[in-house]
Design a protein around this motif. Structure first.
Motif, PDB file in Angstrom:
ATOM      1  N   ASP A  15     -29.474 -80.035  30.460  1.00 19.55           N
ATOM      2  CA  ASP A  15     -28.447 -80.972  30.026  1.00 19.55           C
ATOM      3  C   ASP A  15     -28.669 -81.341  28.565  1.00 19.55           C
ATOM      4  O   ASP A  15     -29.468 -80.709  27.867  1.00 19.55           O
ATOM      5  N   GLY A  16     -27.972 -82.381  28.097  1.00 19.20           N
ATOM      6  CA  GLY A  16     -28.067 -82.781  26.693  1.00 19.20           C
ATOM      7  C   GLY A  16     -29.131 -83.799  26.402  1.00 19.20           C
ATOM      8  O   GLY A  16     -29.232 -84.287  25.270  1.00 19.20           O
ATOM      9  N   ASN A  17     -29.949 -84.158  27.382  1.00 19.13           N
ATOM     10  CA  ASN A  17     -31.009 -85.142  27.185  1.00 19.13           C
ATOM     11  C   ASN A  17     -32.336 -84.445  26.915  1.00 19.13           C
ATOM     12  O   ASN A  17     -32.696 -83.493  27.603  1.00 19.13           O
ATOM     13  N   TYR A  18     -33.081 -84.939  25.907  1.00 18.55           N
ATOM     14  CA  TYR A  18     -34.376 -84.362  25.558  1.00 18.55           C
ATOM     15  C   TYR A  18     -35.303 -84.421  26.762  1.00 18.55           C
ATOM     16  O   TYR A  18     -35.322 -85.423  27.476  1.00 18.55           O
ATOM     17  N   PRO A  19     -36.057 -83.351  27.083  1.00 15.37           N
ATOM     18  CA  PRO A  19     -36.233 -82.087  26.348  1.00 15.37           C
ATOM     19  C   PRO A  19     -35.241 -81.000  26.732  1.00 15.37           C
ATOM     20  O   PRO A  19     -35.563 -79.810  26.613  1.00 15.37           O
ATOM     21  N   TYR A  20     -34.077 -81.378  27.217  1.00 18.45           N
ATOM     22  CA  TYR A  20     -32.953 -80.476  27.514  1.00 18.45           C
ATOM     23  C   TYR A  20     -33.182 -79.603  28.756  1.00 18.45           C
ATOM     24  O   TYR A  20     -32.339 -79.566  29.641  1.00 18.45           O
ATOM     25  N   LEU A  21     -34.289 -78.889  28.807  1.00 17.59           N
ATOM     26  CA  LEU A  21     -34.634 -78.125  30.011  1.00 17.59           C
ATOM     27  C   LEU A  21     -35.689 -78.914  30.776  1.00 17.59           C
ATOM     28  O   LEU A  21     -36.831 -79.045  30.325  1.00 17.59           O
ATOM     29  N   HIS A  22     -35.323 -79.452  31.933  1.00 15.72           N
ATOM     30  CA  HIS A  22     -36.204 -80.330  32.701  1.00 15.72           C
ATOM     31  C   HIS A  22     -36.900 -79.512  33.788  1.00 15.72           C
ATOM     32  O   HIS A  22     -36.386 -79.356  34.901  1.00 15.72           O
ATOM     33  N   LEU A  23     -38.079 -79.007  33.451  1.00 13.51           N
ATOM     34  CA  LEU A  23     -38.805 -78.142  34.378  1.00 13.51           C
ATOM     35  C   LEU A  23     -39.363 -78.895  35.573  1.00 13.51           C
ATOM     36  O   LEU A  23     -39.753 -78.280  36.566  1.00 13.51           O
TER      37      LEU A  23
END
Length: 556
Positions: free
Chosen positions: A486-494
């Protein structure tokens, strides 16, 4: 003479050629037949079938009116129907027809599917004005449109109600999109910022750095988030008021009236009045909704886009992880390791790992990756989030790593075979021209072995994308409300849990409270899973063929 000819024929190997060809033909026919059954039962679900209305007269009981879509027909022995408690007489043939009707109207009838005896249906008709309301909850509603209301006040009725209903459904659909955007993106961004701020304050507190100045900065930033949230909250309340403003009154075929809020309606259509072209357009709209929308109604309605996204993303991350590790292991075993007893034992172990049941890898991933490795990461890097786990819980990263361990033997074996097929003269020629062993390996051997690496990757993707059992333990859930990208840091939520097509099939097929509604979606999702796996494999095959053509000249 004939006996000699028969022996010669057998010795020539011709019978075995025909036997192998027959086996391949049977396998192809069975595969195509299976795909055809899945496609027919899955894709047929989205076609807007006619809705019948009929008088249902059970022997010894009063007649009642039924309406619904015919989902299934079967011939049942008359004795079996009698044993089930139905008032079946001895007259007639040995078999009777039993029909499964999707009658909808769950809040009225208690269940939206009903079995009826075909011989007891009379005066079948398909009224053109029989309306189907597809709802966000409680399934379809079948009945006749009476009127449309706005805030309880009558707006249109009779023939004018249909056009007004369509206009207001379009309006509600636009409002629903605005609400989803506001809740998931704008308010989701604020919630993410507030949570990050809370963790930052907790981290400063643990480090003993939370002084008055730092607290003031945190309070000021929190006040900004709160002010922005209040504006969005006011906007959200206004949207919901407008969203639930309109309603529609519908009369069931047996005369009961029901008022339904248009906020609960996805679309309204009259299948009996639709032409073939209208139905075809409707079919593709539903098909696109299935692959692009989110699930609803306990995964038995709506789409499966989050499951598609989760499957593809997890498989790609798995491929990125398993390829370098598998190639490095294969290069060491083939090019650097001393070929002795230990190396042979390692190869045997790798081959045996390929046959270990996948659930064992899932237990290993849960125990080692989630609890040991994830718990250690939380203690070292995320102490401010305690006791809530960050990486010490099943998620995308651990699911991908578990699949990487599961498919690692396949990549190692395929890469080793590719390295073994490269002629020794190629290596010797490179070394004779002054190249080091590392340069020969990096610039000559590995590029020539790249098609074999891609073969191993193809096999790994084919196995990983269809696995379900280990994923149930390490990161896949029934419903994930937000995507891991999504657009929230860090964008890729592992660390986030995901949906998966394989688990979605299991959940819909075996855990759904509405089995009849879920059945066609099991076939449709299975077909989509096959398409996703085939697409990933075909992409890898294309790359492999391109590499094979590129380095073919070096092999000669």
């Amino acid at each position: 003479m004939k006996q000699n000819n028969l022996k010669t024929w057998f010795k020539s190997g011709t019978p075995w050629v025909w036997m192998n060809a027959g086996a391949v033909a049977i396998a192809v026919v069975m595969t195509l037949g299976l795909l055809l059954v899945i496609a027919t039962r899955g894709l047929g679900h989205f076609w807007p079938a006619d809705v019948i209305e009929a008088d249902y007269q059970m022997p010894g009981q009063a007649s009642r009116v039924l309406a619904g879509e015919v989902v299934q027909l079967e011939e049942v022995p008359r004795a079996r129907l009698a044993a089930s408690g139905l008032p079946v007489t001895a007259e007639g043939g040995e078999f009777m027809t039993r029909e499964l009707l999707k009658v909808g109207n769950r809040e009225v009838y208690g269940a939206d599917f009903s079995w009826v005896v075909g011989e007891w249906l009379a005066n079948l008709r398909t009224p053109a004005d029989l309306t189907v309301l597809e709802r966000r909850e409680w399934g379809n509603f079948y009945g006749y449109l009476l009127n449309v209301k706005e805030s309880g006040q009558l707006v249109a009725e009779g023939e004018a109600a249909w056009g007004e209903l369509q206009r207001r459904i379009d309006r509600v659909d636009a409002l629903h999109k605005d609400i989803v955007t506001l809740e998931k993106q704008d308010i989701g961004r604020i919630n993410h910022g507030l949570e990050r701020l809370r963790l930052q304050g907790r981290k400063l507190e643990l480090q003993g750095k939370l002084d008055a100045a730092a607290q003031a900065d945190l309070d000021a930033e929190r006040a900004q988030w709160d002010a922005e949230y209040k504006v969005l909250e006011t906007r959200l309340v206004e949207l919901y008021q407008a969203f639930n403003r309109d309603s529609v009154t519908v009369r069931t075929v047996d005369g009961r009236e029901q008022e339904i809020s248009l906020g609960k309606v996805v679309r309204a259509f009259q299948p009996n009045a639709m032409s073939f072209g209208d139905k075809l357009g409707f079919y593709f709209i539903k098909l696109w909704e299935f692959v692009s929308d989110e699930p609803r109604e306990a995964n038995t309605e709506g789409g499966i886009f989050p499951a598609i996204f989760g499957t593809v993303l997890m498989t790609l991350i798995m491929a990125v992880i398993v390829t370098p590790f598998g190639v490095i292991a294969a290069v060491y075993l083939r090019e650097y390791a001393k070929q002795g007893v230990l190396t042979r034992v390692i190869r045997i172990a790798v081959n045996n790992l390929a046959g270990v049941p996948s659930i064992v890898y899932g237990v290993f991933g849960l125990g080692f990756f989630v609890y040991v490795l994830g718990g250690s990461i939380d203690r070292l890097f995320f102490p401010e989030a305690a006791p809530a786990p960050t990486f010490g819980t099943p998620g995308l990263m651990w699911a991908s790593l578990t699949l990487a361990i599961l498919t690692l033997p396949v990549v190692i074996v395929a890469t080793e075979e590719g390295l073994a097929r490269i002629p020794r003269t190629v290596r010797e020629g490179s070394l004779a021209l002054g190249a080091t062993k590392a340069e020969t390996l990096w610039k000559i051997v590995l590029p020539m072995a790249s098609p074999a690496m891609m073969t191993g990757l193809i096999l790994a993707v084919a196995r990983a994308a269809g696995e379900v059992a280990p994923l149930m333990l390490v990161g896949v859930v029934k419903l994930a409300p937000s995507l891991p990208l999504d657009g929230n840091y860090p964008y890729l939520h592992l660390d986030q849990k995901i949906m998966h097509l394989g688990f979605h099939i299991y959940d819909v097929g075996f855990q759904s409270p509405n089995v009849e509604a879920a059945r066609p979606l099991v076939y449709a999702t299975a077909l989509l899973l096959v398409v996703v796996i085939a697409t990933l494999n075909m992409s890898a095959v294309y790359i492999r063929n391109h590499l094979r053509e590129k380095y073919k000249a070096l092999e000669h």
